[in-house]
Design a protein around this motif. Structure first.
Motif: not given
Lengths: 142, 301
Positions: A128-132, B97-98, B141-145
């Motif tokens: 998972p990534l932290t969104p911009s 969605g990053a 959110p903290r993390q995506v997806p």
């Protein structure tokens, strides 16, 4: 309970003694696997492979020798059981991932890079990534 | 050329004569910025400029950017290549969605980093939602997806029949032969009709002078693309015209961490886009409006 028998610890100790020049790498697998017998049944991986978290395959539960060649270390197992060099991993990925491979051949699966440059073969799902940050709300809007 | 002199030509002629007189009288004393300001004022519509006039405009833009931001830049006006119509396809199964595309877009296109001018709007939706109602573009959110959500990045769809172009009262925006809808920022009067006409919410207006610092400036500029804008003009995604007309990929495509974006030439029968259009389940946003976007969304089975 984890068992720290000498047999388990030994490879790690040997690796620590030999240093990084005998670590991972295409031609170095044989340092250990040239003389150790392959363990075909699933178990918790010990040193020096304790860092490998194998989630590939999910519930199917893949094990090392579903992809790695058991007889020729540093080689992968091809579609017909033949050995495939590590840098041609795509040949082996397409055994299960035919649809993705077809897309990739036409340049529409992700980027035009070989599989393992984006996917970790042991945990192929992206982390998972932290969104911009989101856009700013219009000025004056709460 | 018709025998009738238009009001614009008359004024232009008069102004040029005055300017010429003024410049001969005080060429040594008047700063170059005055001449540039006058040139900018009298400049013709981009499509009516001769190639020399375009070159003069490009050099003027370079000087203006240099003066404003103390950065030396290169501005080009590369024309559309024959046999090329750009198209975009986005894999919704892959998008996480990053917002990396948004980030790259802002940097590439010399948009201010205050978050008020972003060409790409990533929309987060509930898994069961197939309409744009309830779509959230401020998600953080903290993390995506996230579990049970899907993401829909929306940017200019580069329509083949663009309502924004029809809405412009001064023809400051038009569709180029390679399918990119562009704006002449020097011709735009800032009426914002186009922003109202666009069904994709793809156009952004500069309510104030964009705040940029020297280190934020991308020095590779295009007249119709990412050259720094001023207050009171409209701007939008141009498929990174400064890159794509040089054979590069758009910044959003390169930045996508999951490889969801596919960019290419629609006329290339062996190309990636044609493969997607023939082999994937594709749709275009708000297809019922008959704007005929050059932007497709697709999913993996």
């Amino acid at each position: 309970m984890r068992c720290y028998s000498l047999g388990r610890l030994l490879p790690g100790l040997v690796m620590a003694f030999l240093g990084p020049s005998h670590g991972y790498g295409q031609d170095r697998c044989a340092n250990c696997h040239g003389w150790r017998k392959p363990v075909m049944e699933q178990r918790q991986l010990a040193a020096p492979h304790e860092g490998v978290r194998l989630t590939h395959g999910g519930d199917v539960g893949l094990w090392c020798f579903d992809c790695h060649h058991s007889q020729t270390p540093s080689m992968l197992k091809g579609p017909g059981g033949q050995s495939v060099p590590l840098d041609q991993a795509g040949q082996q990925c397409r055994v299960c991932h035919g649809r993705q491979d077809r897309d990739w051949q036409f340049g529409v699966h992700g980027k035009r890079l070989s599989c393992s440059l984006c996917h970790d073969p042991h945990q192929p799902r992206f982390a998972p990534l932290t969104p911009s940050p989101p856009p700013a709300r219009p000025r004056g809007m709460p | 050329m018709s025998g009738v002199v238009s009001r614009r030509q008359l004024l232009q002629g008069a102004a040029v004569t005055t300017a010429a007189a003024a410049s001969t009288a005080a060429a040594a004393t008047l700063p170059q910025s005055w001449g540039d300001a006058l040139d900018s004022l009298l400049q013709s519509h981009f499509r009516q400029m001769s190639s020399e006039e375009v070159q003069q405009a490009l050099r003027r833009i370079e000087r203006e950017v240099q003066r404003r931001y103390q950065v030396s830049v290169h501005c080009q006006a590369t024309a559309a290549q024959p046999g090329v119509v750009f198209g975009y396809a986005l894999n919704l199964s892959r998008c996480v969605g990053a917002r990396r595309c948004v980030e790259a877009c802002v940097r590439e296109n010399n948009c201010p980093e205050d978050g008020h001018t972003q060409y790409i709007r990533v929309v987060s939706q509930d898994r069961d939602n197939r309409t744009l109602e309830g779509a959230d573009h401020y998600f953080q959110p903290r993390q995506v997806p996230e579990q049970g959500r899907w993401y829909l990045p929306v940017q200019c769809q580069q329509c083949a029949d663009p309502p924004c172009v029809q809405a412009c009262p001064v023809q400051a925006t038009w569709r180029e032969p390679d399918g990119v809808v562009v704006i002449d920022y020097d011709w735009c009067i800032g009426c914002r009709y186009c922003a109202v006409a666009c069904p994709y919410w793809a156009r952004r207006f500069n309510w104030q002078q964009p705040e940029l610092t020297a280190d934020q400036i991308n020095p590779e500029l295009h007249y119709l693309g990412n050259r720094p804008r001023s207050a009171g003009v409209m701007e939008k995604c141009t498929f990174c015209i400064q890159r794509t007309r040089q054979g590069k990929l758009p910044a959003c495509q390169e930045a996508c961490p999951s490889g969801a974006r596919v960019f290419g030439n629609l006329l290339d029968e062996q190309g990636e886009l044609r493969y997607i259009l023939t082999h994937k389940t594709v749709f275009r946003l708000k297809e019922d409006l008959a704007t005929h976007p050059s932007f497709w969304y697709f999913t993996d089975p």
